[in-house]
Design an enzyme around this catalytic site. Structure first.
Site, mmCIF file in Angstrom:
data_model
loop_
_atom_site.group_PDB
_atom_site.id
_atom_site.type_symbol
_atom_site.label_atom_id
_atom_site.label_comp_id
_atom_site.label_asym_id
_atom_site.label_seq_id
_atom_site.Cartn_x
_atom_site.Cartn_y
_atom_site.Cartn_z
ATOM 1 N N ARG A 35 23.023 -3.750 -0.371
ATOM 2 C CA ARG A 35 21.601 -3.874 -0.712
ATOM 3 C C ARG A 35 20.757 -2.782 -0.071
ATOM 4 O O ARG A 35 19.714 -2.419 -0.589
ATOM 5 C CB ARG A 35 21.109 -5.275 -0.336
ATOM 6 C CG ARG A 35 19.631 -5.489 -0.559
ATOM 7 C CD ARG A 35 19.224 -6.932 -0.806
ATOM 8 N NE ARG A 35 19.822 -7.929 0.052
ATOM 9 C CZ ARG A 35 19.533 -8.111 1.354
ATOM 10 N NH1 ARG A 35 18.669 -7.335 1.946
ATOM 11 N NH2 ARG A 35 20.120 -9.067 2.039
ATOM 12 N N TYR A 72 -0.730 3.401 -16.004
ATOM 13 C CA TYR A 72 0.304 2.702 -16.794
ATOM 14 C C TYR A 72 -0.081 1.226 -16.864
ATOM 15 O O TYR A 72 -0.372 0.618 -15.829
ATOM 16 C CB TYR A 72 1.618 2.898 -16.025
ATOM 17 C CG TYR A 72 2.860 2.247 -16.564
ATOM 18 C CD1 TYR A 72 3.276 2.433 -17.876
ATOM 19 C CD2 TYR A 72 3.660 1.464 -15.725
ATOM 20 C CE1 TYR A 72 4.446 1.851 -18.333
ATOM 21 C CE2 TYR A 72 4.841 0.890 -16.175
ATOM 22 C CZ TYR A 72 5.223 1.088 -17.490
ATOM 23 O OH TYR A 72 6.385 0.507 -17.926
ATOM 24 N N ASP A 100 1.542 8.336 -9.203
ATOM 25 C CA ASP A 100 2.604 8.144 -10.185
ATOM 26 C C ASP A 100 2.849 9.506 -10.823
ATOM 27 O O ASP A 100 2.034 9.994 -11.602
ATOM 28 C CB ASP A 100 2.184 7.094 -11.220
ATOM 29 C CG ASP A 100 3.308 6.787 -12.201
ATOM 30 O OD1 ASP A 100 4.155 7.677 -12.453
ATOM 31 O OD2 ASP A 100 3.359 5.658 -12.725
ATOM 32 N N LYS A 151 12.519 7.559 -17.015
ATOM 33 C CA LYS A 151 12.058 8.545 -17.981
ATOM 34 C C LYS A 151 12.872 9.841 -17.862
ATOM 35 O O LYS A 151 14.041 9.842 -18.207
ATOM 36 C CB LYS A 151 10.555 8.789 -17.781
ATOM 37 C CG LYS A 151 9.643 7.832 -18.559
ATOM 38 C CD LYS A 151 9.704 6.400 -18.124
ATOM 39 C CE LYS A 151 8.679 5.547 -18.860
ATOM 40 N NZ LYS A 151 8.757 4.138 -18.412
#
Lengths: 395, 390
Positions: free
Chosen positions: A58, A111, A183, A208
């Site tokens: 993790r 966004y 971002d 993306k």
């Protein structure tokens, strides 16, 4: 990665250490939960250095470490933290620097899932958000409150592509003691180096352009400093955020071709944007790389290129004509996300996601992603699409 | 037709050959963009986004196959897969609390749950207090008007007390408090949380579902009434499960019943052997009569997994380390539930109840090896322990 190497060299080699992977060029996919220690003492060392060694699946594996190192190199930052999606990276970055009672300045053209996180999720946890005009520049200082802990930017903004004056906003935010989070997905870190402009934390939906093949969900948070990195890594640990080894592998695999892909996206994006500009059906093209774009001057100052994503505003057309155009496209697929090898085109509506600056521009909004196809084929497809837009006849 | 039994369902649930060219296993759908044929088709899919494939982050046919199998195993209506067991816990807790609320956590809960509550939720104005898991009659005294969630775990981490889940859930339900259970120990194979009043069942599928220590994966299972708020919590956090990991999770479930049976028999054999060793003060295993809550386990569970603990006789720390470092077949590391045996020295934090003691504690995960080999290995380890006592 050795200092002094040029970007195109760095992106091919960053994060890879063949000497540690039996000579293989690529870091293996390390699928792991348990990590075994030879002795109790070794385990104790592992706990103490849990963020810096392979300690538990993790907390990261050689697969995620390699990707994080390469992305930090690309962005020009200290180090990255991976998360299972771009949105997870956004929420992680926000929740790392905001507590109940704090105030957030969020750019109005963010966004839309980022926006909803502020409006609903963070609100539930006692965090107040003010949305601000993306073009506010140094005027952001007027909105700073004593409890403003984060100023969040996205440039160019979602759907409407306004370009922010990052250095001016960052300077004002820092004066007020706030962290600056950007971002940086649109530039992929390829065309904008955030830390040189005063950004503290850069967030990417690696889904993306970094992954680049529409086959991975992944987010990266990169920081300028070690201190911020440790804060974010600690918060990610509390939330149980981690990225899949397979997805990290695919993202790093994608990163190796980012430079060549972005060159093509830029080239084709410009060809298509200019084609749209010449058409009577089009009122405005929203693409900072175009000379007449309102954000062009700042884009030219701060960016070294443009990605393949831009907006188009058409005149007023009946909805059925718009759907006749979109439904019949041969190469431009309809679907969310972008940044993959394929071209996309969807109808958008910025109005419901704006509060600081009302979106009142008439006409039909489209978002176009220019893929890796031959631009002549794309233009043929668009030409036929505009015939359907005008006639309303389906193909 | 009769409802198929659990072991049959574990082999077939989530498999849809009719959608996959006759293939038994779902393909690994690696996806971000989902493309639509028409604007109308996209709008239709979005209107019911939880039941359609609209975007990679909101699930793929791979994750939904895994989710379907987990939901059936747990006995809930719907499951959402996320990236880790801890992410599943965070998803469940964050779904029901806001600033100003209060959560109750069982005193023997998973340490990262304590960290999430004390270090993370606290920053967002959510208060945490702890309750004694074995005091089901007294739990209601901890309820406050702003209590929104009670977190339960049975048996508890490291110390293996088995609480009366039904009694605690009943009290919480009466007070309008949501019951979130970490059901990882039973894997959902040996305990059916929704039969006992649990609202949300969380699994670290990293453990027995995956079963091979090669994926991090979590699952949150709900009934229809909580689906919207819990799924929204995961969506807002940007949580989802990677397709390769969801695939491995479902792949692991196909062999869960054979693995669990072996884990159970092996662990019981080793635990009983350990109970007879002079170096062992107590064995902490729910199936053993002296385990606190053994009666609850016997009544509510249909079996036990490979994980249990021991309290050693009081000894210097070097003796414990000598024991562990001597072991050849037991790996030293976090997590559990894989095919391999593991050992871990444990320390617990308790605020509302007493921890077993006074000797040092060690946790064992008994894997699929031959138990006689494991016993021989442990015998050598205990000899090394004894050698450090003189």
């Amino acid at each position: 990665m050795k200092d002094g190497k040029r970007p195109q060299t760095r992106i091919v080699h960053a994060g890879s250490d063949p000497a540690r992977q039996r000579g293989a060029v690529n870091t293996p996919v390390t699928r792991a939960s348990t990590v075994i220690f030879p002795t109790v003492a070794a385990m104790r060392d592992g706990i103490e250095n849990r963020f810096d060694t392979v300690f538990y699946g993790r907390h990261g594996t050689p697969s995620s470490f390699a990707l994080e190192e390469a992305v930090a190199d690309l962005e020009g930052g200290y180090r990255s933290v991976s998360a299972p999606s771009g949105l997870a990276a956004v929420t992680l970055s926000l929740m790392s620097f905001l507590d109940a009672g704090d105030h957030l300045l969020m750019v109005d053209n963010a966004y839309d899932p980022s926006r909803r996180v502020c409006e609903r999720f963070l609100k539930d946890y006692g965090i107040e958000t003010t949305f601000y005009d993306p073009l506010i520049g140094a005027g952001i200082s007027q909105l700073m409150q004593d409890n403003t802990k984060v100023v969040f930017l996205e440039s160019p903004g979602s759907l409407t592509f306004e370009v922010q004056d990052i250095p001016a906003i960052a300077a004002a935010a820092h004066k007020g003691g706030a962290k600056v989070i950007l971002d940086n997905t649109w530039s992929a870190g390829q065309f904008l180096k955030p830390f040189a402009l005063g950004v503290d934390v850069s967030v990417q939906a690696a889904t993306k352009y970094i992954a680049g093949h529409a086959d991975v969900m992944l987010g990266l948070v990169t920081t300028a400093t070690e201190e911020d990195w440790r804060t974010i890594k600690t918060r990610a640990g509390f939330l149980g955020l981690c990225a899949s080894a397979d997805d990290c592998y695919l993202a790093l695999r994608g990163l190796r071709t980012l430079d060549v892909r972005m060159e093509r996206h830029f080239e084709t994006g410009l060809i298509l944007a200019r084609w749209f500009q010449e058409r009577d059906e089009v009122t405005r093209v929203l693409y900072p790389a175009l000379a007449g774009d309102p954000g062009h001057a700042i884009w030219q100052r701060d960016f070294t290129g443009a990605s393949g994503l831009f907006g188009v505003i058409l005149g007023e057309y009946p909805q059925e004509n718009v759907e006749a155009m979109l439904d019949g496209m041969q190469y431009f697929a309809m679907g969310f996300s972008w940044g993959g090898f394929e071209s996309l085109m969807i109808q958008t509506n910025p109005a419901p996601n704006r509060s600081a600056v009302k979106w009142a521009e008439p006409g039909i909004c489209l978002r176009v992603h220019a893929g890796q196809e031959d631009p002549e084929d794309l233009i043929d497809d668009l030409t036929r699409g505009f015939q359907r837009l005008n006639s309303g006849e389906r193909s | 037709m009769r409802k198929p039994k659990q072991n049959t369902r574990l082999v077939h649930d989530g498999s849809h050959p009719e959608d996959n060219y006759g293939l038994l296993n779902p393909p690994v759908y690696r996806a971000s963009t989902v493309s639509f044929a028409t604007v109308a088709a996209q709008a239709e899919a979005r209107a019911d986004a939880d039941n359609n494939f609209v975007y990679g982050r909101r699930g793929t046919p791979t994750s939904s196959a895994f989710e379907e199998a987990v939901a059936n195993l747990e006995g809930g209506d719907k499951t959402i897969a996320v990236g880790s067991g801890l992410a599943a816990i965070a998803t469940a807790m964050l779904a029901f609390v806001s600033a100003g609320d209060h959560v109750l956590v069982c005193d023997n809960g998973y340490t990262p749950t304590r960290n999430l509550s004390e270090n993370f939720l606290k920053r967002f104005g959510v208060e945490t207090s702890y309750y004694d898991p074995m005091d089901s009659a007294g739990v209601k005294d901890h309820f406050r008007p702003n209590s929104k969630v009670i977190y339960v775990e049975a048996p508890g981490s490291h110390t293996f007390e088995v609480m009366d889940v039904g009694a605690i859930a009943g009290a919480a339900r009466g007070a309008g408090i949501k019951v979130v259970m970490d059901n990882t120990w039973s894997a959902g194979y040996f305990f059916k949380p929704f039969d006992f009043g649990v609202d949300v069942a969380v699994q670290a599928a990293t453990k027995y579902h995956v079963g091979h220590s090669d994926a991090m994966l979590g699952a949150v299972t709900v009934t229809k009434s909580d689906q919207e708020v819990v799924f929204a919590s995961a969506r807002q956090l940007g949580h989802h499960a990677a397709p390769d990991d969801a695939y491995l999770g479902l792949r692991g479930m196909r062999t869960m019943s054979v693995r669990m049976d072996r884990h159970q028999t092996n662990a019981l054999k080793v635990a009983e052997w350990l109970a007879g060793r002079p170096q062992i003060e107590r064995v902490l295993h729910p199936a053993m009569a002296d385990c606190p809550g053994h009666e609850n386990w016997k009544r509510d569970f249909s079996g036990s997994c490979g994980l249990f603990g021991v309290v050693l006789k009081s000894a210097p720390v070097e003796a414990v380390h000598a024991l562990i470092d001597q072991l050849e077949l037991f790996g030293l590391g976090g997590s559990w539930g894989g095919y391999e045996s593991l050992v871990l020295p444990t320390n617990v934090t308790r605020s509302a109840s007493a921890a077993p003691g006074p000797g040092p504690m060690v946790r064992f995960h008994i894997g699929l090896e031959d138990p006689d080999d494991l016993i021989e290995d442990l015998g050598a380890g205990l000899d090394a322990f004894t050698a450090k006592l003189s």
